[in-house]
Design a protein around this motif. Sequence first.
Motif, PDB file in Angstrom:
ATOM      1  N   ILE A 173      -5.124  27.650   7.358  1.00 42.03           N
ATOM      2  CA  ILE A 173      -3.753  27.421   6.948  1.00 42.03           C
ATOM      3  C   ILE A 173      -3.844  27.153   5.332  1.00 42.03           C
ATOM      4  O   ILE A 173      -2.950  27.736   4.751  1.00 42.03           O
ATOM      5  N   GLY A 174      -4.967  26.634   4.759  1.00 40.37           N
ATOM      6  CA  GLY A 174      -4.793  26.597   3.464  1.00 40.37           C
ATOM      7  C   GLY A 174      -5.132  27.909   2.488  1.00 40.37           C
ATOM      8  O   GLY A 174      -4.833  27.734   1.512  1.00 40.37           O
ATOM      9  N   LEU A 175      -5.460  28.855   3.492  1.00 38.77           N
ATOM     10  CA  LEU A 175      -5.775  30.209   2.552  1.00 38.77           C
ATOM     11  C   LEU A 175      -4.301  30.980   2.706  1.00 38.77           C
ATOM     12  O   LEU A 175      -4.265  32.002   1.949  1.00 38.77           O
ATOM     13  N   ILE A 176      -3.273  30.396   3.358  1.00 41.59           N
ATOM     14  CA  ILE A 176      -2.012  31.037   3.054  1.00 41.59           C
ATOM     15  C   ILE A 176      -1.374  30.744   1.583  1.00 41.59           C
ATOM     16  O   ILE A 176      -1.544  29.609   1.315  1.00 41.59           O
ATOM     17  N   PRO A 177      -1.044  31.773   0.988  1.00 45.74           N
ATOM     18  CA  PRO A 177      -0.438  31.409  -0.377  1.00 45.74           C
ATOM     19  C   PRO A 177       0.583  30.435  -0.415  1.00 45.74           C
ATOM     20  O   PRO A 177       1.368  30.307   0.525  1.00 45.74           O
ATOM     21  N   TYR A 178       0.459  29.613  -1.479  1.00 49.16           N
ATOM     22  CA  TYR A 178       1.449  28.452  -1.588  1.00 49.16           C
ATOM     23  C   TYR A 178       1.452  27.219  -0.706  1.00 49.16           C
ATOM     24  O   TYR A 178       2.064  26.316  -0.618  1.00 49.16           O
ATOM     25  N   SER A 179       0.373  27.382   0.226  1.00 51.52           N
ATOM     26  CA  SER A 179       0.020  26.221   1.137  1.00 51.52           C
ATOM     27  C   SER A 179      -0.721  25.161   0.277  1.00 51.52           C
ATOM     28  O   SER A 179      -1.410  25.437  -0.702  1.00 51.52           O
ATOM     29  N   PHE A 180      -1.242  24.299   1.272  1.00 50.05           N
ATOM     30  CA  PHE A 180      -2.116  23.161   0.695  1.00 50.05           C
ATOM     31  C   PHE A 180      -3.240  23.018   1.534  1.00 50.05           C
ATOM     32  O   PHE A 180      -3.085  23.084   2.757  1.00 50.05           O
ATOM     33  N   THR A 181      -4.476  23.032   1.068  1.00 49.03           N
ATOM     34  CA  THR A 181      -5.764  22.746   1.747  1.00 49.03           C
ATOM     35  C   THR A 181      -6.113  21.335   1.678  1.00 49.03           C
ATOM     36  O   THR A 181      -6.659  20.975   0.864  1.00 49.03           O
ATOM     37  N   PHE A 182      -5.782  20.677   2.949  1.00 50.60           N
ATOM     38  CA  PHE A 182      -6.107  19.416   2.934  1.00 50.60           C
ATOM     39  C   PHE A 182      -7.754  19.003   2.968  1.00 50.60           C
ATOM     40  O   PHE A 182      -8.106  17.911   2.557  1.00 50.60           O
ATOM     41  N   THR A 183      -8.454  19.966   3.365  1.00 50.11           N
ATOM     42  CA  THR A 183      -9.951  19.737   3.525  1.00 50.11           C
ATOM     43  C   THR A 183     -10.506  19.864   2.148  1.00 50.11           C
ATOM     44  O   THR A 183     -11.981  19.787   2.066  1.00 50.11           O
ATOM     45  N   SER A 184      -9.679  20.385   0.995  1.00 48.75           N
ATOM     46  CA  SER A 184     -10.265  20.370  -0.247  1.00 48.75           C
ATOM     47  C   SER A 184     -10.159  19.050  -0.970  1.00 48.75           C
ATOM     48  O   SER A 184     -10.603  18.922  -2.196  1.00 48.75           O
TER      49      SER A 184
ATOM     50  N   ILE B 175       0.886  -1.154   0.069  1.00 53.39           N
ATOM     51  CA  ILE B 175      -0.206  -0.018   0.064  1.00 53.39           C
ATOM     52  C   ILE B 175       0.994   1.301   0.039  1.00 53.39           C
ATOM     53  O   ILE B 175       1.880   1.452   1.008  1.00 53.39           O
ATOM     54  N   ASP B 176       0.429   2.196  -0.727  1.00 55.72           N
ATOM     55  CA  ASP B 176       1.252   3.406  -0.938  1.00 55.72           C
ATOM     56  C   ASP B 176       0.770   4.294   0.180  1.00 55.72           C
ATOM     57  O   ASP B 176       0.088   5.057   0.197  1.00 55.72           O
ATOM     58  N   ALA B 177       1.897   4.473   1.335  1.00 60.30           N
ATOM     59  CA  ALA B 177       1.494   5.239   2.492  1.00 60.30           C
ATOM     60  C   ALA B 177       2.366   6.305   2.653  1.00 60.30           C
ATOM     61  O   ALA B 177       2.764   6.540   3.532  1.00 60.30           O
ATOM     62  N   SER B 178       2.885   6.925   1.494  1.00 61.63           N
ATOM     63  CA  SER B 178       3.970   7.971   1.298  1.00 61.63           C
ATOM     64  C   SER B 178       3.466   9.220   2.072  1.00 61.63           C
ATOM     65  O   SER B 178       2.278   9.150   2.336  1.00 61.63           O
ATOM     66  N   PHE B 179       4.442   9.924   2.532  1.00 63.48           N
ATOM     67  CA  PHE B 179       3.972  10.958   3.444  1.00 63.48           C
ATOM     68  C   PHE B 179       4.178  12.101   2.264  1.00 63.48           C
ATOM     69  O   PHE B 179       5.087  12.428   1.346  1.00 63.48           O
TER      70      PHE B 179
ATOM     71  N   PHE C   9       0.677  19.195   5.767  1.00 60.94           N
ATOM     72  CA  PHE C   9      -0.007  20.153   6.194  1.00 60.94           C
ATOM     73  C   PHE C   9      -0.936  19.689   7.478  1.00 60.94           C
ATOM     74  O   PHE C   9      -1.466  20.370   8.080  1.00 60.94           O
ATOM     75  N   MET C  10      -1.113  18.274   7.510  1.00 58.29           N
ATOM     76  CA  MET C  10      -1.900  17.720   8.361  1.00 58.29           C
ATOM     77  C   MET C  10      -1.141  17.962   9.666  1.00 58.29           C
ATOM     78  O   MET C  10      -1.612  18.315  10.743  1.00 58.29           O
ATOM     79  N   VAL C  11      -0.014  17.503   9.546  1.00 61.97           N
ATOM     80  CA  VAL C  11       0.907  17.599  10.882  1.00 61.97           C
ATOM     81  C   VAL C  11       1.181  19.039  11.191  1.00 61.97           C
ATOM     82  O   VAL C  11       0.946  19.423  12.528  1.00 61.97           O
ATOM     83  N   LEU C  12       1.371  19.697  10.200  1.00 62.90           N
ATOM     84  CA  LEU C  12       1.499  21.276  10.446  1.00 62.90           C
ATOM     85  C   LEU C  12       0.180  21.777  11.282  1.00 62.90           C
ATOM     86  O   LEU C  12       0.574  22.644  12.220  1.00 62.90           O
ATOM     87  N   THR C  13      -0.965  21.447  10.872  1.00 66.87           N
ATOM     88  CA  THR C  13      -2.214  21.887  11.536  1.00 66.87           C
ATOM     89  C   THR C  13      -2.371  21.455  13.029  1.00 66.87           C
ATOM     90  O   THR C  13      -2.383  22.367  13.916  1.00 66.87           O
ATOM     91  N   VAL C  14      -1.915  20.253  13.360  1.00 73.83           N
ATOM     92  CA  VAL C  14      -1.816  19.634  14.654  1.00 73.83           C
ATOM     93  C   VAL C  14      -0.915  20.412  15.450  1.00 73.83           C
ATOM     94  O   VAL C  14      -1.242  20.914  16.661  1.00 73.83           O
ATOM     95  N   ILE C  15       0.289  20.876  14.774  1.00 68.29           N
ATOM     96  CA  ILE C  15       1.198  21.450  15.603  1.00 68.29           C
ATOM     97  C   ILE C  15       0.883  22.940  15.945  1.00 68.29           C
ATOM     98  O   ILE C  15       0.942  23.434  16.890  1.00 68.29           O
ATOM     99  N   THR C  16       0.330  23.562  14.831  1.00 67.11           N
ATOM    100  CA  THR C  16      -0.205  24.937  14.941  1.00 67.11           C
ATOM    101  C   THR C  16      -1.294  25.045  15.931  1.00 67.11           C
ATOM    102  O   THR C  16      -1.257  25.818  16.944  1.00 67.11           O
ATOM    103  N   VAL C  17      -2.281  23.994  15.951  1.00 66.39           N
ATOM    104  CA  VAL C  17      -3.250  24.061  17.144  1.00 66.39           C
ATOM    105  C   VAL C  17      -2.870  23.896  18.408  1.00 66.39           C
ATOM    106  O   VAL C  17      -3.154  24.555  19.401  1.00 66.39           O
TER     107      VAL C  17
END
Lengths: 139, 241
Positions: free
Chosen positions: B100-111, B21-25, B31-39
């Motif tokens: 965090i997804g609204l910051i330019p060049y970031s990634f929105t995982f909820t999309s 199974i492809d479980a690549s990071f 960005f999920m990790v970043l979100t958890v860290i930020t919260v």
Amino acid sequence: MNDDQSELPSEPPDPQGPGSLDDLGARLKQARQDQDTKTGRSISDKVRAPASGFGQAFRIGTELVAALIIGVGAGYLLDQWLETTPWMMVIFFFLGAAAGILNVYRAAAQMGLAGNNSQTAPTGNTVGDAGQDNNGDRP
Amino acid sequence: MANPLHQFEITTIAPIKLGGIDASFTNAGLFMVLTVITVSLFLGLSMRRKSLVPGRWQSMAELSYEFVASMVRDNVGNEGRKYFPFVFSLFMFILFGNLIGLIPYSFTFTSHIIVTFSMAIVVFLGVTIIGIVRHKLHFFSLFLPTGVPMVMAPVLIPIEILSYLSRPVSLSIRLFANMMAGHTMMKVFAGFIIPLGIIGGWAPLAVDVALTGFEFLVAFLQAYVFTILTCLYLNDAIHLH
């Protein structure tokens, strides 16, 4: 959102120095009540999220579509299993549509838009009210 | 013109294979990790100096806590208290993910629908299990409203079951579609700014400014909607309407 914070320092300082926790609690409660009577809204109302008309419309739309997707999907799988193509899909299309309309009715009842109904959730009216309050804020 | 859908591309950062199974990071995972860290940082740092009269940061942390706590209290009642940590984590995760997804060049995982769907399915399965554990077989009375004539049951029960099963789908589609539509729209308008030049470029720029403000509203609103529906489903399972 900073309204809550700004009201705290405006409280006149206690002449007897820093009081006990109960004292502070009582004064906070008094300040909040004063604020409520002044603005006619409770703090918890202010904290509520803005539910925009756009958000409500989108919610209704997805409720309808999601039930249709589930209905057609269930019909397709049953057809594969029972080899009754296409009858199950036809039946479940209509059942899914009915479920979608049921979902829409319930969502509307929660928003307080569907008249008097037992389905109305406790928050229904506040969500609807907040929506009307905040409609003007949207660009 | 730049591809407005380029922002949703998943790129692998560290390839990991787990038994075929492809479980690549990926950037989504990053960005999920970043979100958890930020919260965690936001709540941890702002509550570090616990003063009685809260400062700005403490006030924000307390406000988010109060917001979710009153939501759980109003919609689920006192029985909902023990599910508060889950609901609060869900709210903060979605909210910060959207923001965090609204910051330019970031990634929105909820999309990405798979992300929102897996969150919705966790809520759905959790709520169903809570309902069955609390009410045993009586839980299935959820599918047959009281006072319905038995003749209607063969039609009503499938409709109610489909309506119940559609919950995670509508929950996930709503969040994903809102985030994806908003971000795509912003990129489409942004793509017109430079080609239209100094004369005509102002119109799409003005639209993009308005859309940015609107996206902040949507980011907050969708986190709120996801959380409040979780509360309502939890209420259904606990109280069997």
